[in-house]
Scaffold this motif. Sequence first.
Motif, mmCIF file in Angstrom:
data_model
loop_
_atom_site.group_PDB
_atom_site.id
_atom_site.type_symbol
_atom_site.label_atom_id
_atom_site.label_comp_id
_atom_site.label_asym_id
_atom_site.label_seq_id
_atom_site.Cartn_x
_atom_site.Cartn_y
_atom_site.Cartn_z
ATOM 1 N N LEU A 190 0.826 -1.204 0.000
ATOM 2 C CA LEU A 190 0.000 0.000 0.000
ATOM 3 C C LEU A 190 0.861 1.254 0.000
ATOM 4 O O LEU A 190 1.915 1.296 0.622
ATOM 5 C CB LEU A 190 -0.928 0.000 1.214
ATOM 6 N N GLN A 191 0.405 2.276 -0.717
ATOM 7 C CA GLN A 191 1.101 3.556 -0.744
ATOM 8 C C GLN A 191 0.339 4.563 0.097
ATOM 9 O O GLN A 191 -0.795 4.302 0.515
ATOM 10 C CB GLN A 191 1.198 4.078 -2.183
ATOM 11 N N ALA A 192 0.956 5.705 0.343
ATOM 12 C CA ALA A 192 0.290 6.758 1.092
ATOM 13 C C ALA A 192 -1.011 7.141 0.384
ATOM 14 O O ALA A 192 -1.026 7.346 -0.829
ATOM 15 C CB ALA A 192 1.198 7.976 1.203
ATOM 16 N N GLY A 193 -2.104 7.199 1.141
ATOM 17 C CA GLY A 193 -3.378 7.594 0.549
ATOM 18 C C GLY A 193 -4.202 6.435 0.019
ATOM 19 O O GLY A 193 -5.317 6.623 -0.451
ATOM 20 N N ASP A 194 -3.642 5.228 0.075
ATOM 21 C CA ASP A 194 -4.369 4.069 -0.433
ATOM 22 C C ASP A 194 -5.468 3.623 0.524
ATOM 23 O O ASP A 194 -6.372 2.890 0.136
ATOM 24 C CB ASP A 194 -3.421 2.890 -0.646
ATOM 25 N N ALA A 228 -10.755 6.471 -5.942
ATOM 26 C CA ALA A 228 -10.126 5.536 -6.875
ATOM 27 C C ALA A 228 -8.934 6.257 -7.478
ATOM 28 O O ALA A 228 -9.089 7.195 -8.242
ATOM 29 C CB ALA A 228 -11.110 5.111 -7.970
ATOM 30 N N ARG A 229 -7.755 5.825 -7.085
ATOM 31 C CA ARG A 229 -6.554 6.519 -7.547
ATOM 32 C C ARG A 229 -5.601 5.534 -8.191
ATOM 33 O O ARG A 229 -5.570 4.359 -7.853
ATOM 34 C CB ARG A 229 -5.861 7.226 -6.380
ATOM 35 N N GLN A 230 -4.815 6.047 -9.140
ATOM 36 C CA GLN A 230 -3.750 5.204 -9.662
ATOM 37 C C GLN A 230 -2.495 6.041 -9.837
ATOM 38 O O GLN A 230 -2.558 7.239 -10.093
ATOM 39 C CB GLN A 230 -4.157 4.498 -10.965
ATOM 40 N N THR A 231 -1.340 5.412 -9.637
ATOM 41 C CA THR A 231 -0.067 6.069 -9.887
ATOM 42 C C THR A 231 0.701 5.255 -10.904
ATOM 43 O O THR A 231 0.569 4.033 -10.977
ATOM 44 C CB THR A 231 0.791 6.200 -8.616
ATOM 45 N N LEU A 232 1.475 5.968 -11.712
ATOM 46 C CA LEU A 232 2.232 5.339 -12.791
ATOM 47 C C LEU A 232 3.708 5.666 -12.632
ATOM 48 O O LEU A 232 4.076 6.821 -12.434
ATOM 49 C CB LEU A 232 1.707 5.872 -14.130
ATOM 50 N N THR A 233 4.534 4.652 -12.696
ATOM 51 C CA THR A 233 5.981 4.853 -12.691
ATOM 52 C C THR A 233 6.609 3.930 -13.728
ATOM 53 O O THR A 233 5.955 3.022 -14.250
ATOM 54 C CB THR A 233 6.596 4.541 -11.312
ATOM 55 N N ILE A 234 7.868 4.201 -14.012
ATOM 56 C CA ILE A 234 8.616 3.351 -14.944
ATOM 57 C C ILE A 234 9.600 2.532 -14.129
ATOM 58 O O ILE A 234 10.298 3.069 -13.277
ATOM 59 C CB ILE A 234 9.401 4.197 -15.968
ATOM 60 N N PHE A 247 -8.680 1.391 -4.681
ATOM 61 C CA PHE A 247 -10.012 1.946 -4.438
ATOM 62 C C PHE A 247 -10.294 1.843 -2.945
ATOM 63 O O PHE A 247 -10.014 0.808 -2.336
ATOM 64 C CB PHE A 247 -11.104 1.140 -5.160
ATOM 65 N N THR A 248 -10.865 2.901 -2.392
ATOM 66 C CA THR A 248 -11.289 2.822 -0.993
ATOM 67 C C THR A 248 -12.810 2.919 -0.907
ATOM 68 O O THR A 248 -13.460 3.466 -1.800
ATOM 69 C CB THR A 248 -10.680 3.952 -0.138
ATOM 70 N N ASN A 249 -13.343 2.379 0.187
ATOM 71 C CA ASN A 249 -14.776 2.515 0.447
ATOM 72 C C ASN A 249 -15.002 3.674 1.423
ATOM 73 O O ASN A 249 -14.065 4.380 1.785
ATOM 74 C CB ASN A 249 -15.355 1.203 0.986
ATOM 75 N N GLU A 250 -16.253 3.836 1.850
ATOM 76 C CA GLU A 250 -16.591 4.971 2.725
ATOM 77 C C GLU A 250 -15.822 4.911 4.042
ATOM 78 O O GLU A 250 -15.560 5.932 4.672
ATOM 79 C CB GLU A 250 -18.098 4.986 3.027
ATOM 80 N N ALA A 251 -15.432 3.693 4.460
ATOM 81 C CA ALA A 251 -14.725 3.538 5.730
ATOM 82 C C ALA A 251 -13.221 3.785 5.581
ATOM 83 O O ALA A 251 -12.471 3.644 6.536
ATOM 84 C CB ALA A 251 -14.961 2.130 6.290
ATOM 85 N N GLY A 252 -12.787 4.134 4.369
ATOM 86 C CA GLY A 252 -11.365 4.403 4.169
ATOM 87 C C GLY A 252 -10.532 3.138 4.042
ATOM 88 O O GLY A 252 -9.308 3.176 4.172
#
Lengths: 243, 243
Positions: free
Chosen positions: B114-118, B178-184, B210-215
Amino acid sequence: MLKESSVPLYLQVASLLRRRIEVGDWPAGHKIPKLEDLAREFNVARITARQAVSMLHSEGLIWRRQGKGTFVSDSVPDRRWINLASDWPTLLRRLEGTKVKLLSTFDTIESPRLQAGDGTPVEAYHHSRRLHSKDKVPHLLIDIYLDRRVFMKAPDEFKTKLIIPILDTLPGVQIATARQTLTIGTADLEVASLLDIAANDPVVEVHRAFTNEAGEAFFVADLTYRADFIKMEFDLLHGRDVK
Amino acid sequence: MLKESSVPLYLQVASLLRRRIEVGDWPAGHKIPKLEDLAREFNVARITARQAVSMLHSEGLIWRRQGKGTFVSDSVPDRRWINLASDWPTLLRRLEGTKVKLLSTFDTIESPRLQAGDGTPVEAYHHSRRLHSKDKVPHLLIDIYLDRRVFMKAPDEFKTKLIIPILDTLPGVQIATARQTLTIGTADLEVASLLDIAANDPVVEVHRAFTNEAGEAFFVADLTYRADFIKMEFDLLHGRDVK
DNA sequence: CTCAATTTGTTCGTATGTATG
DNA sequence: ACATACATACGAACAAATTGA
């Protein structure tokens, strides 16, 4: 397993090991397998495995002790990321700590490389080339083609500041479409020397084109980033109907 | 100029020449410089330049005639691109001609990376691994972690179909973020063999959460694309105030 | 304290591939 | 085609430091 490529084996193995440390598979303090085991895993000679491990040692990623083993160092330096814009507000934000160097600037009737949907070229462009650096490390090379008629509205500003924020506010400039495409490529000799990487190293190539109401490509930019610095973030909920 | 790297010179030069053809600097029918000139430009011996040109010849990119010169072939095969989604409607679209192979599927209490904010991890996930291919060529490897409670709502569907369209419509599932990050990055041994590329070849790594209402991070996916197949397109006007 | 097992460190010899002139 | 130099890769043997029995 490996092979296929003509990159020396010890470099291939070194990259794979380095990755395990960077990704966190092997955290700080972790004892890495002994040379014999690494040699067996990657199907190379013990000496070749040792040569790979020696590279990580010279990079400070590990420390070794005879009779004891090899261990991951405590302080593995963080990678520094450059964030790549994918929406308008981010494009307008001036990037903190980023130094921009103007490499060249001249008028040309040559058209930039246009892709499908970019629009039709205008008669004359003003071309400029800039190099973005952070902490003295260059990470982005930009080739900008700006409709000469637009450029002449504020030549001094365009030469010294970031283009897009100017376009955003300049009276009489209408942006009908603004699109960008991203692909992964490799550095040619010129790009490699400017970005201080090896020829054929991976780069992120971003192509931006803005059209006006007449369907003309009045702003076209080709951006070349060092691939290892790039990070993009997206909010995927864009365009989603509320349930 | 070149060097620095330990890739053989003739391969470095070959890549640079190949690129000029692919990018269009040297269009079909173009006469490429004679060996002496190439040798001087890249600062290598004539034989090394010839060895590089020979590679392109064996790939069918050029043809040669003694006493005349070397020319770019007419039919330079098009690259096939895979489009990478950056908004919701694109995520929902089933990709034509893409075959999905389920490599493994099992329950686990191990948390995905998991990353920050996930968000926070849930108690148990259902993990599955899939390989996407087009025209028999694998181009994408996905590791999916789905909250086991969500998975159990429609296990058969989740096993055989694409996850995101199901999540979009499944009653009782709320997607808060719903977030996504892209790296090489580069391919490790396992990824390389699955995607049929060389170890350490560049890959595009996409991390979705993706997170739900409960984070809680109820859906996490790590996607690994072959870098040479990727193309992303953006409409930059997202988020722009109308003037 | 000694000895054996373990693991890194070093050296030699050889074979192959790359690059130059 | 040839001669030369250099890097890569391997196997084998031995030396030195650390650990634990």
